[in-house]
Write an enzyme that holds these catalytic residues in place. Structure first.
Site, PDB file in Angstrom:
ATOM      1  N   SER A 154     -29.405  18.360   3.193  1.00 14.00           N
ATOM      2  CA  SER A 154     -30.640  19.058   2.823  1.00 14.00           C
ATOM      3  C   SER A 154     -30.636  20.485   3.395  1.00 14.00           C
ATOM      4  CB  SER A 154     -31.841  18.282   3.368  1.00 14.00           C
ATOM      5  OG  SER A 154     -31.752  18.203   4.777  1.00 14.00           O
TER       6      SER A 154
ATOM      7  N   CYS B  84     -27.924  16.427  -5.957  1.00 10.78           N
ATOM      8  CA  CYS B  84     -28.266  17.830  -5.695  1.00 10.78           C
ATOM      9  C   CYS B  84     -28.143  18.661  -6.955  1.00 10.78           C
ATOM     10  CB  CYS B  84     -27.368  18.394  -4.606  1.00 10.78           C
ATOM     11  SG  CYS B  84     -25.685  18.591  -5.155  1.00 10.78           S
TER      12      CYS B  84
ATOM     13  N   PHE C 152     -26.244  11.126   2.124  1.00 11.54           N
ATOM     14  CA  PHE C 152     -26.241   9.734   1.652  1.00 11.54           C
ATOM     15  C   PHE C 152     -25.970   9.621   0.156  1.00 11.54           C
ATOM     16  CE2 PHE C 152     -30.623  10.681   0.330  1.00 11.54           C
ATOM     17  CZ  PHE C 152     -30.699   9.995  -0.872  1.00 11.54           C
TER      18      PHE C 152
ATOM     19  N   LYS D  27     -18.230  12.682   9.773  1.00 12.31           N
ATOM     20  CA  LYS D  27     -19.475  12.018  10.199  1.00 12.31           C
ATOM     21  C   LYS D  27     -20.260  11.771   8.927  1.00 12.31           C
ATOM     22  CE  LYS D  27     -23.390  12.170  10.875  1.00 12.31           C
ATOM     23  NZ  LYS D  27     -24.318  11.317  10.066  1.00 12.31           N
TER      24      LYS D  27
ATOM     25  N   GLU E 227     -38.120  20.229  -3.166  1.00  9.76           N
ATOM     26  CA  GLU E 227     -37.075  19.337  -3.679  1.00  9.76           C
ATOM     27  C   GLU E 227     -37.607  17.908  -3.536  1.00  9.76           C
ATOM     28  OE1 GLU E 227     -33.374  18.805  -1.444  1.00  9.76           O
ATOM     29  OE2 GLU E 227     -32.308  18.563  -3.345  1.00  9.76           O
TER      30      GLU E 227
ATOM     31  N   GLU F  94     -25.496   7.952   7.826  1.00 10.87           N
ATOM     32  CA  GLU F  94     -25.705   6.640   8.458  1.00 10.87           C
ATOM     33  C   GLU F  94     -26.413   5.666   7.512  1.00 10.87           C
ATOM     34  OE1 GLU F  94     -27.100   9.533   8.970  1.00 10.87           O
ATOM     35  OE2 GLU F  94     -28.929   9.437  10.191  1.00 10.87           O
ATOM     36  N   ARG F  95     -26.843   6.164   6.327  1.00  7.38           N
ATOM     37  CA  ARG F  95     -27.547   5.261   5.406  1.00  7.38           C
ATOM     38  C   ARG F  95     -26.588   4.346   4.640  1.00  7.38           C
ATOM     39  NH1 ARG F  95     -31.655   6.626   7.262  1.00  7.38           N
ATOM     40  NH2 ARG F  95     -32.685   8.630   7.117  1.00  7.38           N
TER      41      ARG F  95
END
Ligand code: NAD
Length: 495
Positions: free
Chosen positions: A226, A281, A149, A173, A380, A176-177
């Site tokens: 993640s 990240c 996201f 893909k 994290e 979805e957020r």
């Protein structure tokens, strides 16, 4: 309400799964849309479209591929602000930051525009008498990308431009957020004139991901997200015989030596820890203050934090926006409490800052005297929380980085060239910054961490990306001496 479907075979494909998820404006907390969550049948339709497209696309000339990629690049440049506004609307990052994300994505498009030069093979003439050996790189077929996201436009552009330029067909893909920006990029891609099916977008969650990583016609999977999911996708995709790369999470350290330029280091720590609400990240989440610089550094960071303007990403005055969801905000706030409970000193507590409305805002936090056994150090957090660990020496700081399971980025701030050079060798991380807090490589190098921050042996984009999306074919050829077939060349050979 914005209803986001799939893009398959060059056109919007209405969802048939009956499943959908909410999309929010994180600055207001309002639901602004729904996103279709694909079932197996919809993923299969996207892969079938990509397979059919690959049959021709894989043989399209380099000249045509380059022209289409240039046209796409120009469309993205022309619509950069439209992409950025979609990022701010669903991710929440401030517009300037969103524009920066688009610009860094465009770097990858520009690299892909150079495919004709970058994909030149290798040729050994006269390996043996009359024998030439050459290596060409062939596309893989249908390849898939699964993205996080936090960079909904840039991370897809780390993947599909290179994959498509190499001759593959791609199924994306996205997260979805915040799916609107990648969908818009796919529409621009169609507008540029690429054949239908060369790029398909299926929105969805685990169900769609699982189908992509088991589908027999998907040859390779690129994942960014993640660490637990990166590990899972990498293990499952490779168990299914696919080439895979999984970029994971991080805990990036910034060592500040006593001789560092204090203002430069404090500015860097603030922008790298709190930019994009710490949802990067490559964010700095641990500052290692070496020797006696600690107190001054913490104070210099604290003073700068007071001036940070937190607000909606659409407000030009805002320097930091909200977090992605209410759950993310509460999880991050929980870490500040965990740090306090574990005994670190909470210099600035982001929970004290109040915000109007129902947006997913959280103030910035600074924790000092953090130790390596605390959850604020080991986990994290992925939010606007910066931990400061005190170290007596450079060696102690470098050892901390080696002992940390992640290995995405690491930075040092110093005026000493010898120390910087030593750090570049010692840092157990894939990307190293010297007086640069977020050393994300330019598009013509490649991006990737080490250890628990990346799985697989190819890093992403740049030259490594081209290697990931192609496989070598080596041709060994021998031609008889033309004179043996009666051809008179009219001049002596081999002179
Ligand atoms: P995430 O792992 O939750 O999701 C990433 C993708 O995986 C999404 O498309 C999601 O739909 C899918 N997914 C989620 N759960 C799944 C499951 N159980 N099975 C299969 N697929 C699943 O990550 P996120 O929260 O979207 O992004 C933030 C994370 O990504 C952070 O950890 C961050 O460090 C990392 N990240 C890493 C890099 C890098 O290059 N190393 C870059 C950006 C973000």
């Amino acid at each position: 309400m914005n209803e986001i479907q799939h893009l398959v075979d060059g056109a919007t494909m209405a969802s048939t799964s009956g499943r959908s998820g909410p999309v929010y404006d994180p600055a207001t907390g309002e639901q602004t849309g729904t996103v279709a969550l694909a079932s197996v049948a919809e993923v299969d339709a996207a892969v079938a479209s990509a397979s059919a497209a690959f049959a021709e696309w894989g043989e399209v000339s380099l000249a045509r591929r380059t022209k289409l990629m240039l046209d796409f690049r120009n469309l993205v440049v022309e619509h950069a602000d439209d992409v950025a506004r979609r990022l701010t609307a669903e991710h929440g990052k401030v517009l300037d930051d969103a524009r920066g994300e688009v610009a860094r994505g465009i770097e990858n498009l520009e690299f892909a525009c150079g495919i004709a030069e970058a994909l030149k093979g290798q040729h050994s003439e006269q390996a043996s008498t009359g024998v030439d050996v050459y290596t060409v790189r062939r596309p893989l077929g249908v390849v898939a990308g699964i993205t996080p996201f936090n960079f909904p436009a840039m991370v897809p552009m780390w993947m599909f431009p290179n994959a498509v330029a190499c001759g593959n067909a791609f199924v994306l893909k996205p997260s979805e957020r915040d799916p609107s920006a990648p969908m818009f990029l796919a529409e621009l891609f169609q507008e540029a004139g690429f054949p239908p099916g060369v790029l398909n977008v299926v929105n969805g969650d685990k169900e769609a991901v699982d189908r992509l990583i088991e589908h027999p016609d998907v040859k390779a999977v690129s994942f960014v997200g993640s660490t637990p999911i990166a590990k899972y996708v990498y293990a499952s995709a490779t168990a299914n015989g696919k080439r895979a790369q999984g970029m994971g999470g991080a805990k990036n350290h910034m060592i500040v030596l006593p001789d560092a330029d204090l203002d430069m280091a404090a500015d860097a720590a603030v922008s790298a820890a709190y930019g994009s609400a710490g949802e990067r990240c490559m964010a700095i989440s641990v500052v290692v203050a070496v020797g006696d610089i600690g107190d001054q550094l913490v104070e210099a960071i604290r003073v700068r934090m007071e001036k940070l303007v937190i607000g909606p990403g659409t407000d030009p005055a805002s320097e930091m926006g909200p977090l992605i969801t209410a759950e993310a905000r509460d999880r991050v706030a929980g870490y500040v409490q965990a740090g306090a409970d574990a005994g670190c000193s909470v210099v600035v507590d982001g929970r004290d800052q109040q915000f109007d409305g129902d947006g997913f805002f959280l103030g910035v936090s600074l924790l000092d005297h953090v130790t390596t056994d605390m959850s604020v150090y080991t986990d994290e957090i992925f939010g606007p929380v910066l931990s400061v660990v005190r170290a007596d020496s450079y060696a102690e700081g470098a050892q901390m980085i080696r002992d940390n399971p992640f290995g995405n980025g690491a930075a040092i701030f110093t005026r000493d060239g010898g120390a910087a050079r030593q750090f570049q060798q010692d840092a157990d991380a894939g990307m190293v910054g010297i007086n640069v807090p977020i050393p994300v490589p330019v598009g013509y190098h490649s991006f990737g961490g080490w250890n628990d921050s990346a799985f697989g042996d190819h890093t992403i984009y740049g030259p490594e990306g081209l290697r990931f999306y192609t496989r070598p074919k080596v041709v060994t050829s021998r031609w008889p001496d033309p004179s043996t077939s009666g051809v008179d060349l009219g001049f002596p050979r081999n002179d």
